[in-house]
Design an enzyme around this catalytic site. Structure first.
Site, PDB file in Angstrom:
ATOM      1  N   ARG A  83      10.068  -6.199  25.242  1.00 13.18           N
ATOM      2  CA  ARG A  83       8.839  -5.683  26.263  1.00 13.18           C
ATOM      3  C   ARG A  83       8.997  -6.848  27.976  1.00 13.18           C
ATOM      4  NH1 ARG A  83       7.003  -3.525  20.917  1.00 13.18           N
ATOM      5  NH2 ARG A  83       6.720  -5.671  20.701  1.00 13.18           N
ATOM      6  N   ILE A  84       7.921  -8.858  27.201  1.00 17.32           N
ATOM      7  CA  ILE A  84       8.507  -9.392  27.867  1.00 17.32           C
ATOM      8  C   ILE A  84       9.239 -10.401  28.735  1.00 17.32           C
ATOM      9  CG2 ILE A  84       7.305 -11.788  27.578  1.00 17.32           C
ATOM     10  CD1 ILE A  84       5.656 -10.905  25.118  1.00 17.32           C
ATOM     11  N   SER A 180       7.948 -18.333  23.572  1.00 16.57           N
ATOM     12  CA  SER A 180       7.951 -17.008  22.933  1.00 16.57           C
ATOM     13  C   SER A 180       8.077 -17.836  21.353  1.00 16.57           C
ATOM     14  CB  SER A 180       9.619 -16.642  23.250  1.00 16.57           C
ATOM     15  OG  SER A 180      10.637 -17.855  22.287  1.00 16.57           O
ATOM     16  N   ARG A 181       8.498 -18.741  20.914  1.00 18.16           N
ATOM     17  CA  ARG A 181       7.920 -19.090  19.348  1.00 18.16           C
ATOM     18  C   ARG A 181       8.829 -20.339  20.101  1.00 18.16           C
ATOM     19  NH1 ARG A 181       4.420 -16.544  19.207  1.00 18.16           N
ATOM     20  NH2 ARG A 181       4.058 -15.094  17.710  1.00 18.16           N
ATOM     21  N   ASP A 205       4.944 -23.275  26.547  1.00 13.56           N
ATOM     22  CA  ASP A 205       4.018 -22.617  26.101  1.00 13.56           C
ATOM     23  C   ASP A 205       3.802 -22.737  23.760  1.00 13.56           C
ATOM     24  OD1 ASP A 205       1.014 -21.607  26.124  1.00 13.56           O
ATOM     25  OD2 ASP A 205       2.683 -19.678  24.937  1.00 13.56           O
ATOM     26  N   GLU A 210       4.044 -27.076  15.659  1.00 16.08           N
ATOM     27  CA  GLU A 210       2.800 -26.622  16.277  1.00 16.08           C
ATOM     28  C   GLU A 210       1.942 -26.425  15.799  1.00 16.08           C
ATOM     29  OE1 GLU A 210       1.502 -22.310  18.871  1.00 16.08           O
ATOM     30  OE2 GLU A 210       3.138 -23.480  19.096  1.00 16.08           O
ATOM     31  N   HIS A 228      -0.089 -22.968  23.915  1.00 19.49           N
ATOM     32  CA  HIS A 228      -0.151 -21.512  23.054  1.00 19.49           C
ATOM     33  C   HIS A 228      -0.955 -20.787  24.227  1.00 19.49           C
ATOM     34  CE1 HIS A 228       1.378 -19.294  20.185  1.00 19.49           C
ATOM     35  NE2 HIS A 228       1.606 -18.382  20.947  1.00 19.49           N
ATOM     36  N   ILE A 229      -1.439 -20.540  25.181  1.00 18.26           N
ATOM     37  CA  ILE A 229      -2.268 -20.019  25.846  1.00 18.26           C
ATOM     38  C   ILE A 229      -1.705 -18.466  27.092  1.00 18.26           C
ATOM     39  CG2 ILE A 229      -3.969 -22.060  26.279  1.00 18.26           C
ATOM     40  CD1 ILE A 229      -2.416 -21.635  29.127  1.00 18.26           C
ATOM     41  N   ALA A 230      -0.877 -18.279  26.305  1.00 19.08           N
ATOM     42  CA  ALA A 230       0.461 -17.314  27.158  1.00 19.08           C
ATOM     43  C   ALA A 230      -0.069 -15.821  27.050  1.00 19.08           C
ATOM     44  CB  ALA A 230       1.616 -17.294  26.444  1.00 19.08           C
ATOM     45  N   SER A 231      -1.495 -15.679  25.883  1.00 20.70           N
ATOM     46  CA  SER A 231      -1.671 -14.305  25.730  1.00 20.70           C
ATOM     47  C   SER A 231      -3.412 -14.065  26.356  1.00 20.70           C
ATOM     48  CB  SER A 231      -1.765 -13.831  24.984  1.00 20.70           C
ATOM     49  OG  SER A 231      -2.470 -14.708  23.775  1.00 20.70           O
TER      50      SER A 231
HETATM   51  N1  LIG Z   1       3.389 -17.475  24.201  1.00 16.40           N
HETATM   52  C1  LIG Z   1       2.475 -16.414  23.357  1.00 16.40           C
HETATM   53  O1  LIG Z   1       1.583 -16.655  23.430  1.00 16.40           O
HETATM   54  C2  LIG Z   1       3.209 -15.477  22.863  1.00 16.40           C
HETATM   55  C3  LIG Z   1       4.982 -15.301  22.351  1.00 16.40           C
HETATM   56  N2  LIG Z   1       5.133 -13.884  22.050  1.00 16.40           N
HETATM   57  C4  LIG Z   1       6.554 -13.995  21.839  1.00 16.40           C
HETATM   58  O2  LIG Z   1       7.173 -13.757  22.200  1.00 16.40           O
HETATM   59  C5  LIG Z   1       8.412 -12.612  21.640  1.00 16.40           C
HETATM   60  C6  LIG Z   1       8.795 -11.339  22.103  1.00 16.40           C
HETATM   61  O3  LIG Z   1       7.212 -10.215  22.517  1.00 16.40           O
HETATM   62  P1  LIG Z   1       7.812  -8.872  22.898  1.00 16.40           P
HETATM   63  O4  LIG Z   1       8.470  -8.893  24.293  1.00 16.40           O
HETATM   64  O5  LIG Z   1       7.298  -7.913  22.626  1.00 16.40           O
HETATM   65  O6  LIG Z   1       9.193  -8.379  22.260  1.00 16.40           O
HETATM   66  P2  LIG Z   1      10.380  -7.031  21.995  1.00 16.40           P
HETATM   67  O7  LIG Z   1      10.532  -6.854  20.742  1.00 16.40           O
HETATM   68  O8  LIG Z   1      10.282  -6.369  22.883  1.00 16.40           O
HETATM   69  O9  LIG Z   1      11.789  -8.225  21.985  1.00 16.40           O
HETATM   70  C7  LIG Z   1      12.543  -9.131  21.946  1.00 16.40           C
HETATM   71  C8  LIG Z   1      13.442  -8.488  22.477  1.00 16.40           C
HETATM   72  O10 LIG Z   1      14.532 -10.209  21.892  1.00 16.40           O
HETATM   73  C9  LIG Z   1      15.563  -9.735  21.958  1.00 16.40           C
HETATM   74  N3  LIG Z   1      16.556 -10.645  20.567  1.00 16.40           N
HETATM   75  C10 LIG Z   1      16.552 -10.370  19.563  1.00 16.40           C
HETATM   76  N4  LIG Z   1      17.371 -11.288  18.391  1.00 16.40           N
HETATM   77  C11 LIG Z   1      18.250 -11.474  20.526  1.00 16.40           C
HETATM   78  C12 LIG Z   1      19.067 -12.736  20.104  1.00 16.40           C
HETATM   79  N5  LIG Z   1      19.356 -13.248  19.156  1.00 16.40           N
HETATM   80  N6  LIG Z   1      19.668 -12.806  21.033  1.00 16.40           N
HETATM   81  C13 LIG Z   1      18.530 -12.197  22.572  1.00 16.40           C
HETATM   82  N7  LIG Z   1      17.805 -11.794  22.349  1.00 16.40           N
HETATM   83  C14 LIG Z   1      17.509 -11.709  20.975  1.00 16.40           C
HETATM   84  C15 LIG Z   1      15.626  -7.659  20.796  1.00 16.40           C
HETATM   85  O11 LIG Z   1      16.282  -7.274  21.016  1.00 16.40           O
HETATM   86  C16 LIG Z   1      14.079  -7.771  22.146  1.00 16.40           C
HETATM   87  O12 LIG Z   1      14.590  -7.407  23.169  1.00 16.40           O
HETATM   88  C17 LIG Z   1       7.059 -12.124  20.114  1.00 16.40           C
HETATM   89  O13 LIG Z   1       8.048 -12.215  19.031  1.00 16.40           O
HETATM   90  C18 LIG Z   1       6.367 -13.214  19.710  1.00 16.40           C
HETATM   91  O14 LIG Z   1       7.145 -14.624  19.302  1.00 16.40           O
HETATM   92  C19 LIG Z   1       4.753 -12.407  22.515  1.00 16.40           C
HETATM   93  C20 LIG Z   1       3.053 -12.802  23.159  1.00 16.40           C
HETATM   94  C21 LIG Z   1       2.339 -14.313  22.917  1.00 16.40           C
HETATM   95  O1  LIG Z   2       1.302 -12.356  19.562  1.00 19.11           O
HETATM   96  C1  LIG Z   2       1.994 -13.032  20.120  1.00 19.11           C
HETATM   97  O2  LIG Z   2       2.543 -13.543  19.325  1.00 19.11           O
HETATM   98  C2  LIG Z   2       1.537 -14.879  20.130  1.00 19.11           C
HETATM   99  O3  LIG Z   2       1.963 -15.687  20.094  1.00 19.11           O
HETATM  100  C3  LIG Z   2      -0.656 -14.935  21.151  1.00 19.11           C
HETATM  101  O4  LIG Z   2      -0.402 -14.542  21.401  1.00 19.11           O
END
Ligand SMILES: NC(=O)C1=CN([C@@H]2O[C@H](COP(=O)(O)OP(=O)(O)OC[C@H]3O[C@@H](n4cnc5c(N)ncnc54)[C@H](O)[C@@H]3O)[C@@H](O)[C@H]2O)C=CC1
Ligand SMILES: O=C(O)C(=O)CO
Length: 294
Positions: A83-84, A180-181, A205, A210, A228-231
């Site tokens: 998604r992201i 991401s993380r 981010d 952390e 960690h302000i992405a959202s």
């Molecule tokens: N910094 C922040 O505040 C935020 C961080 N995040 C992080 O972003 C991550 C992704 O979120 P979404 O896009 O919503 O999740 P999502 O599930 O839609 O996308 C994750 C993608 O990673 C892929 N993936 C998994 N293992 C992989 C690998 N070994 N190599 C390559 N691709 C791989 C999956 O196939 C999937 O397409 C979350 O799990 C979270 O950890 C999300 C929101 C805010």
């Molecule tokens: O939703 C997440 O995964 C976060 O990192 C906080 O926004």
């Protein structure tokens, strides 16, 4: 409340009959926008230039003052085009006419179609069309891309995905972004790489330990770091709170799990009653929870 749930032992929760809810969808654009902001800030050295200005060091225009990277026509690399990652890719492609190379375990057909259609639009307008490539390996992305953004989930397969060997194959002037993380990057190795390659820039981010940064990172001028302000947009945080609360309410009321956690809009309408379902329970299948649709 979060979409990422790497900090929860879902297996243990499932064994104990506990549902684990998350908040997908409402963070997508907000997080992608922050990743795009970090890409620009790092490529165009915004933070360094801001600090220079505030320190009173500016005494006139110079042709080589804070020269950075032009994005137009360069290649954006996305690792994890979910998604992201897909939303970020679209922003960089449409906004800056960048070509795409991505790596994911799954094909992102919608993203590929978007780039093809946008490329055709540009061509029809007499401009250079943008292109896309699905990489066979992550290394292909790292070698080819000028800006690389990390958007996978954090699990065993993505822990220290960026390590010394992979940093070494990236372009010397590449920009690396992580929203991401933290543990997706070996941060100690990154600090060493930043020291050895002053033209290599990062936008971060998230951090491995952390809320702390690894020693040396704070001193690196070629790193842009935010807490960690992405959202952190009002709409998103309200949406996250709504989804989290509706997950809890749904469990208390005995509602089924929502059938498609990628389609959460019905839960966010201010003028309508939300569906009688838990919007996103990540272990719904394992718990054998019934599934509901509109
Ligand atoms: N910094 C922040 O505040 C935020 C961080 N995040 C992080 O972003 C991550 C992704 O979120 P979404 O896009 O919503 O999740 P999502 O599930 O839609 O996308 C994750 C993608 O990673 C892929 N993936 C998994 N293992 C992989 C690998 N070994 N190599 C390559 N691709 C791989 C999956 O196939 C999937 O397409 C979350 O799990 C979270 O950890 C999300 C929101 C805010
Ligand atoms: O939703 C997440 O995964 C976060 O990192 C906080 O926004």
């Amino acid at each position: 409340m979060a979409v990422g749930y790497n900090n929860v032992d879902v297996e243990a929760a499932t064994r104990n009959g506990i549902a684990v809810g998350n908040t997908p969808g409402v963070l997508t654009e907000t997080t992608a926008e922050l990743a795009a902001s970090l890409s620009l800030a790092a490529a165009r050295r915004i933070v360094e230039a801001d600090q220079f200005m505030r320190a009173g060091l500016y005494d006139g225009w110079l042709p080589h003052l804070f020269v950075g990277n032009l994005l137009k026509g360069q290649t954006v690399g996305v690792i994890g085009a979910g998604r992201i990652g897909s939303a970020y890719a679209r922003m960089m492609i449409e906004g800056f006419k960048m070509n795409l190379i991505y790596y994911d375990l799954y094909q992102s057909t919608r993203l590929e179609k978007f780039v093809t259609a946008y490329g055709q639009f540009l061509k029809a307008n007499g401009e250079q069309p943008v292109t896309w490539k699905r990489a066979a390996t992550m290394e292909d992305v790292l070698r080819e891309a000028d800006v690389i953004s990390l958007h996978p989930v954090l699990d065993k397969t993505t822990y220290h995905l960026i390590n010394p060997e992979r940093l070494a194959i990236m372009k010397k002037e590449a920009v690396l972004v992580n929203a991401s993380r933290g543990p997706v990057i070996d941060e100690v190795a990154l600090v060493e790489h930043l020291k050895a390659n002053p033209m290599f820039r990062v936008g971060l981010d998230v951090f491995e330990d952390e809320p702390y940064m690894k020693p040396g990172l704070a001193e690196m001028k070629n790193a842009v770091v935010v807490p960690h302000i992405a959202s952190a947009s009002k709409w998103t945080r309200e949406g996250m709170a709504s989804l989290a609360a509706l997950n809890v309410l749904g469990k208390i009321k005995g509602y089924p799990a929502w059938g498609n956690p990628n389609l959460i809009e019905p839960f966010l309408k201010e003028d309508a009653t939300p569906p009688a379902a838990c919007p996103s329970i990540v272990n719904a299948k394992q718990l054998g929870l019934p599934s509901s649709k509109l």
